[in-house]
Design a protein around this motif. Structure first.
Motif, short mmCIF file in Angstrom:
data_model
loop_
_atom_site.label_atom_id
_atom_site.label_comp_id
_atom_site.label_asym_id
_atom_site.label_seq_id
_atom_site.Cartn_x
_atom_site.Cartn_y
_atom_site.Cartn_z
N LYS A 137 0.21 -7.58 12.46
CA LYS A 137 0.13 -6.94 11.14
C LYS A 137 -1.14 -6.13 10.96
O LYS A 137 -1.52 -5.77 9.85
CB LYS A 137 0.16 -8.01 10.04
N PHE A 158 -3.09 -12.32 0.41
CA PHE A 158 -4.29 -11.81 1.08
C PHE A 158 -5.45 -11.58 0.11
O PHE A 158 -6.53 -11.22 0.53
CB PHE A 158 -3.95 -10.55 1.87
N SER A 160 -1.23 -2.88 8.82
CA SER A 160 -1.18 -3.09 7.38
C SER A 160 -2.50 -3.63 6.85
O SER A 160 -2.96 -3.25 5.77
CB SER A 160 -0.09 -4.08 7.03
N LEU A 161 -3.10 -4.52 7.63
CA LEU A 161 -4.37 -5.09 7.21
C LEU A 161 -5.49 -4.05 7.27
O LEU A 161 -6.50 -4.17 6.58
CB LEU A 161 -4.70 -6.30 8.09
N TYR A 162 -5.29 -3.06 8.12
CA TYR A 162 -6.25 -1.95 8.15
C TYR A 162 -6.06 -1.09 6.92
O TYR A 162 -7.02 -0.66 6.29
CB TYR A 162 -6.03 -1.14 9.44
N GLU A 163 -4.82 -0.89 6.57
CA GLU A 163 -4.53 -0.05 5.42
C GLU A 163 -5.08 -0.63 4.13
O GLU A 163 -5.66 0.06 3.30
CB GLU A 163 -3.01 0.15 5.30
N ASN A 164 -4.92 -1.94 3.96
CA ASN A 164 -5.41 -2.55 2.72
C ASN A 164 -6.83 -3.08 2.84
O ASN A 164 -7.31 -3.77 1.96
CB ASN A 164 -4.46 -3.65 2.24
N ASP A 165 -7.48 -2.74 3.94
CA ASP A 165 -8.90 -3.05 4.16
C ASP A 165 -9.18 -4.52 4.46
O ASP A 165 -10.34 -4.89 4.65
CB ASP A 165 -9.76 -2.64 2.94
N PHE A 210 -11.38 -5.68 7.40
CA PHE A 210 -12.84 -5.64 7.34
C PHE A 210 -13.44 -6.87 6.65
O PHE A 210 -14.65 -6.94 6.47
CB PHE A 210 -13.31 -4.37 6.63
N ASP A 264 4.67 -13.34 5.58
CA ASP A 264 4.83 -12.31 4.56
C ASP A 264 4.55 -12.84 3.16
O ASP A 264 4.37 -12.05 2.23
CB ASP A 264 6.25 -11.74 4.61
#
Lengths: 249, 449
Positions: free
Chosen positions: B334, B417, B337-342, B345, B413
């Motif tokens: 995932k 987060f 997606s985790l990059y997209e929602n930051d 980091f 899912d």
């Protein structure tokens, strides 16, 4: 929460095998997704911060990701592909715009007219009704020096001025394609300069998204805002110098 | 203290003890806990929050009448450590969020701690006052000056008991030494010096001197455009006052010896695991970035946390860790997606237990994980209000990765987060843990029979 149907190496793993087996057929999809990752990363770099200093670690990691994608795209040859695809109706203008973007980040040695703040103000005033709000929205999404340059570009080519998010993304990408080996470094250096930017132009841009048009005009015309990027660099060195004295290193 | 203490993860039953913080659905940003730390005896537990406040809890004396209430933690002192500031040179705000708190070992009746935000470290003294002087000659009881001509008798002021007052005073302010954001502070074993690390530099301070610090690490490139790596965490060796480690965003750890040079740019040891080519992706570097590094109490090992794993390294082996534990490997697919929602980091911390046999770190959905280094068993627990009945035993949680989800499992899912456990702390000698879940602080203890 999830980006739709992403495949192959950097994305959701279940369809990995399909992607590999499909071979060439999967490649365009991979390219598209890689492109989307690149766009996403560029957006993240630009949208780093407003009032608080951006997280340097995050910026460095994103910039490294952009660099990786760019390197792979260069090796693939897809970098060139995208370049040629974009030679449509606006190719000449794109070259011009990119030129301005490059030029503004260097010294004015080339002799071409670099729009000064005074000019910007004038243009700003004349196009205030139509373009200022769109410029503001562009301003909010792009960092200061580049923002200024891109806004200026929009002033000079009002027919190109869509003033939206996608536009500023394209401008950033044009910078990349124009000077590929150093593109990411320059991109990052632009990011970085604004990050450490002592120039209140940054404040002017930031506050312009909140203040009215008149206020932002004033902030642009104030003397402290006439510092250029090169001044910012020397100010940055001054700050480092001061810090060095403080820590006696 | 306890037979089998910490040796078998699943034989230790963790129970809910206390929770601090409001239950309101809406979380005030400034109440979000940003750091948690026990002091060296475990008597005190400090938290820092995004609003710049420090809250210190003190463990009450164990009572023979209520042996099952094993020393609860109650508020001992609350103070505003840092205020928001504005950097006029850069026209940017400086957050008051407390990034780290580190205690000094206790040397007298007062307690001392270091707290830091992005730019400034402060030394706070926390002391008790339970007496006050009475009977001044020149002032009356209200503090008003007395008319000297009315004074006919001299008396000696006496100390009279008063209600216990705990006061926190800032004793030192270490400012203006960091251009970049401070991510770590670490007290040296000599108790005379400490270090503060930001993204590119590490400075060494003497507690007594605030207007000067020594720069011991500087990784800033001459040309900032060449910057590809930053410092993410740093810590002094627990026993050797000349040795420290710092971690980087590229997943490397450098051990430095301050005796070799004034500027420790050349490491004495360099720890890096070779990359697994089969796992390579555009996110490889990001997930390899180390968010926390901690020496074991023994000083023989270091533990590092990156996005998906916790690793234990032997100081004598630089080419790979001796142990790797998967925290939430189900997130590997995932990452985009985790990059997209930051979320990619997010900086998770990790901690050792007192005997270095168990390690703990946080995850999402208010889950936290413990790994027993001896038995290789692990457990996932949850900090939630549902499990918050006194002495309720925490039930192990499980994330379902496949298709069929069992009754008690939660699917990937469905994970929340926004509920991330970034900060945890383990009592230095007992099985008591503090877990920060956004604006709530949970304290769990092991079950006493």
């Amino acid at each position: 929460m999830f980006v739709r149907g992403l495949k192959r190496k950097c994305f959701d793993g279940e369809e990995d095998i399909e992607g590999t087996l499909a071979g060439i057929k999967a490649i365009p999809s991979y390219n598209l997704q890689r492109q989307s990752l690149l766009d996403m990363s560029l957006v993240k770099l630009q949208l780093c911060h407003m009032l608080v200093e951006p997280n340097l670690c995050r910026s460095v990691l994103i910039a490294n990701t952009v660099r990786q994608i760019q390197e792979e795209m260069t090796q693939d040859g897809t970098w060139q592909m995208i370049n040629t695809q974009s030679t449509g109706q606006a190719s000449l203008d794109r070259l011009v715009s990119t030129d301005i973007l490059c030029r503004s980040s260097r010294d004015q040695a080339e002799g071409k007219h670099v729009p000064a703040y005074g000019t910007f103000n004038k243009d700003f005033e004349s196009d205030q009704a139509q373009d200022s709000s769109e410029t503001m929205s562009a301003a909010s999404s792009v960092q200061a020096p580049r923002n200024l340059q891109s806004s200026v570009w929009e002033m000079e080519n009002p027919q190109e001025n869509k003033g939206n998010f996608q536009k500023s993304l394209d401008q950033i990408f044009e910078t990349l394609e124009n000077k590929s080996p150093n593109a990411v470094e320059d991109l990052f250096s632009e990011v970085d300069n604004s990050y450490y930017d002592l120039d209140t132009m940054l404040t002017g841009m930031m506050s312009s998204t909140k203040m009215g048009h008149c206020d932002s005009l004033e902030s642009f015309s104030s003397p402290t805002n006439t510092a250029s990027n090169s001044n910012c660099k020397s100010d940055l060195n001054d700050l480092d110098h001061i810090v060095e004295i403080l820590v006696e290193s | 203290f306890l037979a089998g203490f910490g040796s078998l993860v699943q034989d230790v039953l963790w129970c809910f003890s206390q929770v601090k913080g409001t239950i309101d659905a809406g979380v005030t940003e400034s109440d979000i806990i940003s750091t948690v730390e026990f002091n060296h005896t475990g008597e005190l537990l400090a938290t820092g929050d995004k609003g710049g406040r420090v809250v210190i809890f003190q463990r009450e004396q164990e009572s023979k009448n209520q042996p099952h209430r094993r020393g609860e933690y109650n508020v001992y002192s609350t103070f505003q450590s840092h205020e928001p500031e504005f950097d006029y040179l850069k026209s940017l705000e400086i957050e008051e969020k407390i990034n780290k708190i580190r205690w000094l070992p206790q040397q007298n009746a007062a307690y001392f701690l270091l707290s830091t935000n992005d730019k400034t470290v402060k030394l706070w003294k926390v002391s008790e006052r339970d007496k006050r002087p009475e009977g001044y000659n020149l002032k009356d009881e209200d503090g008003r000056l007395r008319d000297p001509s009315m004074i006919t008798v001299l008396r000696v002021p006496v100390l009279r008991p008063m209600d216990l007052m705990v006061e926190a005073t800032p004793r030192r302010v270490f400012a203006n030494a960091h251009t970049y954001h401070i991510n770590s502070i670490s007290v040296n074993s000599d108790y005379e010096t400490y270090m503060s690390a930001d993204d590119l530099r590490i400075n060494l301070w003497n507690f007594e001197i605030t207007n000067q610090s020594f720069n011991i690490v500087d990784i800033k490139p001459a040309n900032m455009e060449e910057l590809t790596e930053v410092i993410t965490a740093a810590e002094f060796h627990p026993h050797h006052c000349n040795t420290f480690v710092y971690s980087s965003s590229k997943g490397t750890i450098r051990l430095c010896d301050m005796r070799t040079a004034a500027l420790c740019d050349r490491h004495a040891k360099f720890f890096e695991e070779p990359e697994d080519p089969s796992n390579r992706s555009f996110f490889s570097e990001i997930i390899s970035s180390i968010s926390d590094v901690k020496f074991s109490h023994s000083g023989r090992y270091i533990m590092t946390r990156d996005y998906l794993t916790v690793k234990v390294w032997d100081l004598n082996m630089e080419n790979r860790p001796i142990e790797t534990y998967q925290v939430h490997d189900y997130l590997r697919s995932k990452l985009c997606s985790l990059y997209e929602n930051d979320c990619i980091f997010d900086k998770f911390e990790c901690v050792w237990n007192g005997s270095d046999s168990v390690i703990m770190t946080g995850s999402y959905n208010n889950f936290f994980r413990m790994f027993d280094r001896n038995t290789k068993r692990d457990v996932t627990l949850e900090a939630s209000r549902e499990n918050s009945k006194p002495r309720a035993i925490l039930k192990p949680r499980k994330v379902c990765v496949g298709g069929k989800r069992r009754k008690d499992e939660i699917s990937v899912d469905s994970l929340d987060f926004s509920k991330k456990i970034l900060h945890t702390a383990w009592h230095p000698t007992e099985n008591i843990i503090a877990v920060a879940a956004t604006n709530n602080l949970y304290i769990f203890q092991d079950k006493v029979n």
